[in-house]
Design a protein around this motif. Structure first.
Motif, PDB file in Angstrom:
ATOM      1  N   THR A  19       0.807  -1.210   0.000  1.00 45.28           N
ATOM      2  CA  THR A  19       0.000   0.000   0.000  1.00 45.28           C
ATOM      3  C   THR A  19       0.843   1.264   0.000  1.00 45.28           C
ATOM      4  O   THR A  19       0.321   2.356   0.025  1.00 45.28           O
ATOM      5  N   GLY A  20       2.160   1.101   0.051  1.00 44.64           N
ATOM      6  CA  GLY A  20       3.042   2.250  -0.090  1.00 44.64           C
ATOM      7  C   GLY A  20       2.751   3.338   0.908  1.00 44.64           C
ATOM      8  O   GLY A  20       2.605   3.093   2.086  1.00 44.64           O
ATOM      9  N   VAL A  21       2.636   4.557   0.423  1.00 42.77           N
ATOM     10  CA  VAL A  21       2.496   5.695   1.313  1.00 42.77           C
ATOM     11  C   VAL A  21       1.139   5.751   1.987  1.00 42.77           C
ATOM     12  O   VAL A  21       0.932   6.559   2.881  1.00 42.77           O
ATOM     13  N   SER A  22       0.161   4.932   1.571  1.00 37.44           N
ATOM     14  CA  SER A  22      -1.132   4.966   2.240  1.00 37.44           C
ATOM     15  C   SER A  22      -1.071   4.296   3.608  1.00 37.44           C
ATOM     16  O   SER A  22      -1.995   4.414   4.391  1.00 37.44           O
ATOM     17  N   GLN A  23       0.023   3.579   3.889  1.00 34.96           N
ATOM     18  CA  GLN A  23       0.194   2.935   5.194  1.00 34.96           C
ATOM     19  C   GLN A  23       1.095   3.807   6.062  1.00 34.96           C
ATOM     20  O   GLN A  23       2.270   4.013   5.740  1.00 34.96           O
ATOM     21  N   PRO A  24       0.591   4.377   7.150  1.00 32.70           N
ATOM     22  CA  PRO A  24       1.433   5.197   8.015  1.00 32.70           C
ATOM     23  C   PRO A  24       2.335   4.329   8.900  1.00 32.70           C
ATOM     24  O   PRO A  24       1.964   3.237   9.307  1.00 32.70           O
ATOM     25  N   PHE A  25       3.524   4.838   9.181  1.00 31.08           N
ATOM     26  CA  PHE A  25       4.443   4.154  10.081  1.00 31.08           C
ATOM     27  C   PHE A  25       4.872   5.120  11.169  1.00 31.08           C
ATOM     28  O   PHE A  25       5.180   6.290  10.902  1.00 31.08           O
ATOM     29  N   ILE A 521     -13.744  16.943  13.762  1.00 30.04           N
ATOM     30  CA  ILE A 521     -14.242  17.774  12.665  1.00 30.04           C
ATOM     31  C   ILE A 521     -13.403  17.455  11.435  1.00 30.04           C
ATOM     32  O   ILE A 521     -12.192  17.715  11.416  1.00 30.04           O
ATOM     33  N   VAL A 522     -14.027  16.877  10.414  1.00 28.69           N
ATOM     34  CA  VAL A 522     -13.276  16.405   9.255  1.00 28.69           C
ATOM     35  C   VAL A 522     -14.213  16.336   8.049  1.00 28.69           C
ATOM     36  O   VAL A 522     -15.392  16.018   8.185  1.00 28.69           O
ATOM     37  N   ASP A 523     -13.680  16.633   6.877  1.00 34.52           N
ATOM     38  CA  ASP A 523     -14.469  16.578   5.643  1.00 34.52           C
ATOM     39  C   ASP A 523     -14.478  15.146   5.127  1.00 34.52           C
ATOM     40  O   ASP A 523     -13.576  14.720   4.399  1.00 34.52           O
ATOM     41  N   MET A 524     -15.513  14.384   5.467  1.00 38.90           N
ATOM     42  CA  MET A 524     -15.562  12.971   5.099  1.00 38.90           C
ATOM     43  C   MET A 524     -15.910  12.770   3.628  1.00 38.90           C
ATOM     44  O   MET A 524     -15.401  11.852   2.988  1.00 38.90           O
ATOM     45  N   ASP A 525     -16.790  13.585   3.078  1.00 42.37           N
ATOM     46  CA  ASP A 525     -17.268  13.346   1.714  1.00 42.37           C
ATOM     47  C   ASP A 525     -16.554  14.212   0.684  1.00 42.37           C
ATOM     48  O   ASP A 525     -16.949  14.262  -0.489  1.00 42.37           O
ATOM     49  N   ALA A 526     -15.489  14.901   1.109  1.00 43.65           N
ATOM     50  CA  ALA A 526     -14.628  15.673   0.200  1.00 43.65           C
ATOM     51  C   ALA A 526     -15.401  16.695  -0.629  1.00 43.65           C
ATOM     52  O   ALA A 526     -15.091  16.931  -1.801  1.00 43.65           O
ATOM     53  N   ASN A 527     -16.406  17.343   0.011  1.00 46.27           N
ATOM     54  CA  ASN A 527     -17.186  18.364  -0.708  1.00 46.27           C
ATOM     55  C   ASN A 527     -16.797  19.774  -0.305  1.00 46.27           C
ATOM     56  O   ASN A 527     -17.453  20.741  -0.668  1.00 46.27           O
ATOM     57  N   GLY A 528     -15.732  19.903   0.495  1.00 47.96           N
ATOM     58  CA  GLY A 528     -15.244  21.221   0.872  1.00 47.96           C
ATOM     59  C   GLY A 528     -15.786  21.752   2.169  1.00 47.96           C
ATOM     60  O   GLY A 528     -15.386  22.837   2.613  1.00 47.96           O
ATOM     61  N   GLN A 584      -3.383   9.777   4.068  1.00 47.55           N
ATOM     62  CA  GLN A 584      -1.999   9.349   3.904  1.00 47.55           C
ATOM     63  C   GLN A 584      -1.824   8.959   2.443  1.00 47.55           C
ATOM     64  O   GLN A 584      -2.448   8.019   1.955  1.00 47.55           O
ATOM     65  N   GLY A 585      -1.008   9.717   1.720  1.00 41.08           N
ATOM     66  CA  GLY A 585      -0.837   9.442   0.307  1.00 41.08           C
ATOM     67  C   GLY A 585      -2.121   9.610  -0.479  1.00 41.08           C
ATOM     68  O   GLY A 585      -2.355   8.904  -1.468  1.00 41.08           O
ATOM     69  N   GLY A 586      -2.987  10.527  -0.030  1.00 36.37           N
ATOM     70  CA  GLY A 586      -4.246  10.769  -0.702  1.00 36.37           C
ATOM     71  C   GLY A 586      -5.327   9.759  -0.392  1.00 36.37           C
ATOM     72  O   GLY A 586      -6.438   9.849  -0.920  1.00 36.37           O
ATOM     73  N   VAL A 587      -5.051   8.812   0.483  1.00 34.21           N
ATOM     74  CA  VAL A 587      -6.002   7.763   0.851  1.00 34.21           C
ATOM     75  C   VAL A 587      -6.473   7.998   2.281  1.00 34.21           C
ATOM     76  O   VAL A 587      -5.668   8.283   3.179  1.00 34.21           O
ATOM     77  N   THR A 588      -7.781   7.910   2.492  1.00 32.70           N
ATOM     78  CA  THR A 588      -8.336   8.123   3.826  1.00 32.70           C
ATOM     79  C   THR A 588      -8.120   6.893   4.700  1.00 32.70           C
ATOM     80  O   THR A 588      -8.433   5.766   4.311  1.00 32.70           O
ATOM     81  N   ASN A 603      -9.470   1.063   6.747  1.00 34.10           N
ATOM     82  CA  ASN A 603      -9.420   1.737   5.454  1.00 34.10           C
ATOM     83  C   ASN A 603     -10.631   1.308   4.631  1.00 34.10           C
ATOM     84  O   ASN A 603     -11.643   0.903   5.192  1.00 34.10           O
ATOM     85  N   ASN A 604     -10.548   1.418   3.297  1.00 32.53           N
ATOM     86  CA  ASN A 604     -11.704   1.197   2.432  1.00 32.53           C
ATOM     87  C   ASN A 604     -12.823   2.179   2.800  1.00 32.53           C
ATOM     88  O   ASN A 604     -13.988   1.819   2.922  1.00 32.53           O
ATOM     89  N   ILE A 605     -12.421   3.449   2.968  1.00 28.78           N
ATOM     90  CA  ILE A 605     -13.340   4.502   3.396  1.00 28.78           C
ATOM     91  C   ILE A 605     -13.766   5.375   2.223  1.00 28.78           C
ATOM     92  O   ILE A 605     -14.952   5.705   2.076  1.00 28.78           O
ATOM     93  N   ASP A 606     -12.801   5.738   1.380  1.00 29.77           N
ATOM     94  CA  ASP A 606     -13.108   6.609   0.232  1.00 29.77           C
ATOM     95  C   ASP A 606     -14.126   5.934  -0.683  1.00 29.77           C
ATOM     96  O   ASP A 606     -13.962   4.781  -1.091  1.00 29.77           O
ATOM     97  N   GLY A 607     -15.199   6.661  -1.006  1.00 31.06           N
ATOM     98  CA  GLY A 607     -16.239   6.127  -1.866  1.00 31.06           C
ATOM     99  C   GLY A 607     -17.085   5.052  -1.226  1.00 31.06           C
ATOM    100  O   GLY A 607     -17.856   4.370  -1.911  1.00 31.06           O
ATOM    101  N   ASN A 608     -16.957   4.893   0.092  1.00 35.38           N
ATOM    102  CA  ASN A 608     -17.661   3.805   0.784  1.00 35.38           C
ATOM    103  C   ASN A 608     -18.255   4.293   2.101  1.00 35.38           C
ATOM    104  O   ASN A 608     -18.321   3.549   3.082  1.00 35.38           O
ATOM    105  N   LEU A 609     -18.686   5.556   2.142  1.00 30.42           N
ATOM    106  CA  LEU A 609     -19.169   6.119   3.405  1.00 30.42           C
ATOM    107  C   LEU A 609     -20.449   5.447   3.892  1.00 30.42           C
ATOM    108  O   LEU A 609     -20.750   5.488   5.088  1.00 30.42           O
ATOM    109  N   GLY A 610     -21.185   4.826   3.005  1.00 28.07           N
ATOM    110  CA  GLY A 610     -22.395   4.124   3.422  1.00 28.07           C
ATOM    111  C   GLY A 610     -22.181   2.643   3.627  1.00 28.07           C
ATOM    112  O   GLY A 610     -23.122   1.917   3.972  1.00 28.07           O
TER     113      GLY A 610
END
Length: 758
Positions: A19-25, A521-528, A584-588, A603-610
């Protein structure tokens, strides 16, 4: 056989490659300075202390006794290495050694029972109603390690031919483990199961074998010292006739009805010689009282007799300050200032109802071990050199003065005081640079928010009204939220005004997640626009979507079971979920703190909020900080990597620096082995065999499926057999790591699953 190159990677290493940079260390890091007043803290990130039990032990094999602290808050072990400055309190916190101790709960004392100079572990039994014992089997080669001797110690209650019965100690009691008769082996003094009388269980090791390395106990006196505690208070009657007692060692039988009577409510005991006459005095604290009582032993080694009592101990010992700790103070004997003489440490043993900020009282011994002279030094030993906010610690990074540097805010459950808890948010300003942060305490009660009476204050910061500056939301004990708008001019120091107490959703209903609301407080659905993710006592997450950037933001109730996340341990109705969502690396990713002390990663959050998020890791980076962990993060040193801060219910915080993800080549450099595990499933035992020609030392850690460490053992000569009679049926994770010459685990590890069936 050649060292293995094609290996089965552990879970964390798998994600490093795939997962490269999407995995924090992260790695624990203690070089960021924290200042309180003119003092720079020696151990700022040590994680806090509340209700501790103190013992000495050499953990790094350098011949110097270090300091072991067991905190009843979360059953957390904290380990401090002695820097070896003579006649000085000079300890450095090092969490590495915490993983070397087995799972402990309720109470734990380190005492050398087999006279090898290494402290062994006496702790409350997993079976209840007594204590377990681990032998210290450490060497310079293997490092710190322990081997279970017994999970429940027994004693002969009706010697010489009586049956063995568990040597009873309640979970609320702490027994005295001391050489009462001065014959070289360790005896036990504990309150009888019905209370009032102190039982003296004599260790017969010297009498039977001429050595001190056995644990053969029998009742020597059912009313040791001929004194009794009043059943309704902590007063003691001296020269008691002790009805039912017979002169040592003959005792009347104890029948089942008597052993099942009402349990002793709670006392902690310490037996040490205070007057140089070899026999042991008795120091006791009780569950409903603020003082320590000392009973003077005017008897002999074979027939103790208490002849005087002192209810303001140790005030009369050296005209010093008496112990006064609200409720249930417990005394411990350990060398704190490295002068070869043991000192007195006192701390409450009553979580949630006693001092939690000044709760480690230190009396220096100006005398000797056999004739101590105690002098009060401080009420916050070690606590004065760490970030400490009482009970509950909820940290969050936020640049409140708009200078480009992330500052640190820490909410809490409260500081205990004479009028109960004071609930506050501590403010630490970052006075360092963009690459070298330094945090300085500004106030423990930011903006005087304690006056609002919000219990368990959990702060969150982010723009909620659409004006580009950060507002504040505070979650409370009652599960509700309180919205504060930032009314400062853009670019100015934040100024928060309470706009909406008991914050409501878009339907005008008060948002209520039950108990212990933990907002982010966080933008979960990336709508600004920023949304709300809220943890709570029930272990789930709630999600509220922002649908209107107004002075009072409009939040739509989406779900109270966000991502299908539940962090409760099996059999528990509570989980105390605490979310931290980050990119992390553009991945939530999402880390969720919880009651277990570990962090879960999803993970598996982006595009899967429901949908249902993927539970990736139950022991993220092996970070374990007591219980009710509270993660938050930011890149505070501008190296492009997120750093992590973790609060806990002990009232402290730990810092973890973001590090570069591992690469395939680096993994190949430090994992040079594989291992077999058989049989699987296992019944009575299983074997682990290292597949490597080199005869190195390895460490085996066994975790349950919730990520809790169950056992830790060294593997020597490439093979180990693990008995499983103490394991419950189910699945466990076996993690094997190589140990270097300094006794430290290498970075790489391999894991395999084992099924236990009985």
């Amino acid at each position: 056989m050649k060292p293995f190159k094609n290996i089965l990677l552990s879970t964390s290493l798998f994600f490093a490659i795939n997962t490269g940079v999407s995995q924090p260390f992260m790695e624990w890091y203690d070089s960021i300075q924290v200042k309180i007043g003119a003092s720079t803290l020696a151990n700022p990130w040590a994680g806090g202390l509340n209700f501790i039990q103190a013992s000495n032990i050499d953990m790094n094999m350098d011949g110097i006794k270090d300091l072991f602290m067991f905190d009843r808050t979360g059953n957390k072990v904290r380990t401090f290495i002695n820097n070896g400055t003579a006649s000085t309190v000079d300890f450095k916190y090092d969490p590495y050694y915490e993983t070397k101790f087995p799972k402990l709960h309720d109470w734990a004392l380190l005492v050398d029972y087999n006279c090898d100079g290494k402290e062994d572990i006496f702790g409350y039994s997993d079976y209840g109603g007594g204590f377990k014992i681990y032998k210290n089997t450490s060497t310079i080669v293997t490092g710190l390690q322990f081997t279970l001797v017994t999970n429940l110690q027994y004693s002969i209650y009706n010697p010489p031919s009586g049956s063995l019965i568990n040597l009873y100690v309640s979970s609320a009691d702490i027994p005295a483990i001391s050489d009462i008769d001065n014959d070289g082996d360790m005896d036990v003094v504990t309150f009888a199961i019905t209370g009032s009388y102190m039982e003296y269980h004599k260790n017969m090791s010297m009498e039977l074998y001429g050595t001190c390395d056995s644990l053969k106990f029998q009742m020597a006196n059912r009313c040791w010292g001929y004194a009794s505690e009043h059943p309704l208070n902590n007063n003691y009657t001296l020269f008691d006739t002790c009805v039912g007692n017979v002169s040592s060692p003959e005792l009347k039988p104890i029948d089942p009805e008597e052993r099942s009577a009402s349990r002793h409510s709670g006392s902690c005991q310490l037996c040490i010689d205070l007057d140089g006459d070899v026999d042991k005095e008795f120091i006791v604290g009780d569950i409903s009282y603020n003082n320590l009582t000392m009973l003077t032993n005017g008897g002999t080694l074979t027939d103790g007799s208490f002849t005087a009592k002192d209810t303001i101990f140790p005030a009369n010992n050296a005209s010093t300050t008496a112990v006064d700790l609200t409720i249930f103070p417990c005394a411990f004997y350990a060398d704190i200032n490295y002068d070869g003489v043991k000192d007195l440490v006192v701390s409450p043993s009553a979580p949630n109802v006693s001092e939690n900020f000044n709760s480690v009282v230190y009396y220096k011994n100006n005398g000797t071990n056999s004739f101590p002279v105690f002098q009060f030094q401080q009420s916050n030993l070690l606590q004065d050199n760490m970030i400490e906010v009482g009970e509950g610690s909820y940290p969050v990074f936020f640049d409140y003065d708009n200078d480009g540097l992330k500052d640190l805010f820490i909410g809490n459950y409260g500081y205990w005081g004479t009028s109960g808890y004071a609930h506050q948010i501590a403010q630490f300003r970052n006075t360092g640079t963009a690459t070298v942060p330094i945090f300085e305490l500004v106030t423990r009660d930011y903006a005087g928010l304690s006056s609002l009476g919000i219990t368990n204050m959990i702060p969150a910061f982010g723009d909620l009204d659409g004006d580009t500056d950060s507002d504040m939301m505070i979650g409370g004990y009652d599960g509700k939220l309180h919205y504060f708008r930032n009314t400062a001019a853009i670019g100015s120091t934040a100024n928060f005004v309470l706009i909406s107490p008991n914050f409501q959703n878009s339907f005008g209903r008060v948002i209520d997640v039950g108990d212990y609301a933990a907002p982010q407080i966080v933008d979960m659905d990336a709508n600004g626009t920023n949304d709300l993710v809220i943890g709570g006592r029930n272990g789930k997450l709630a999600y509220f979507r922002h649908s209107g950037a107004t002075a009072i933001p409009v939040m739509d109730s989406i779900t109270y079971f966000f991502g299908g996340v539940t962090v409760n341990l099996p059999g528990y109705f509570t989980g105390y979920s605490y979310p931290f969502v980050f990119k992390q690396g553009g991945v939530t990713n999402m880390l969720v703190g919880n009651e277990s002390g570990f962090l879960r990663r999803y993970n598996n959050i982006d595009g899967n909020l429901g949908g249902i998020f993927t539970w990736v890791d139950s022991t993220f980076m092996d970070i374990s900080q007591g219980n009710r962990t509270a993660p938050n993060g930011a890149d505070i040193n501008n190296d492009g990597l997120m750093d992590l801060i973790v609060g806990n219910y002990q009232g402290g915080v730990s810092f973890y620096k973001g590090v570069t993800a591992l690469t395939t080549s680096s993994i190949d450099n430090f994992i040079r082995f594989n291992f077999d595990l058989f049989p699987n499933p296992a019944n009575n035992s299983f074997t682990i065999r290292i597949l490597n020609e080199e005869n190195k030392v390895y460490e085996l850690e066994i975790f349950n499926v919730m990520g809790q460490l169950i056992s830790s053992e060294k593997i020597i000569n490439n093979i180990i057999v693990i008995p499983t009679e103490t394991f419950s049926q189910g699945m466990y994770i076996c993690k094997v790591s190589e140990v270097n010459e300094k006794g430290q685990k290498q970075s790489g590890s391999l894991t395999k699953r084992i099924i236990i069936r009985h």
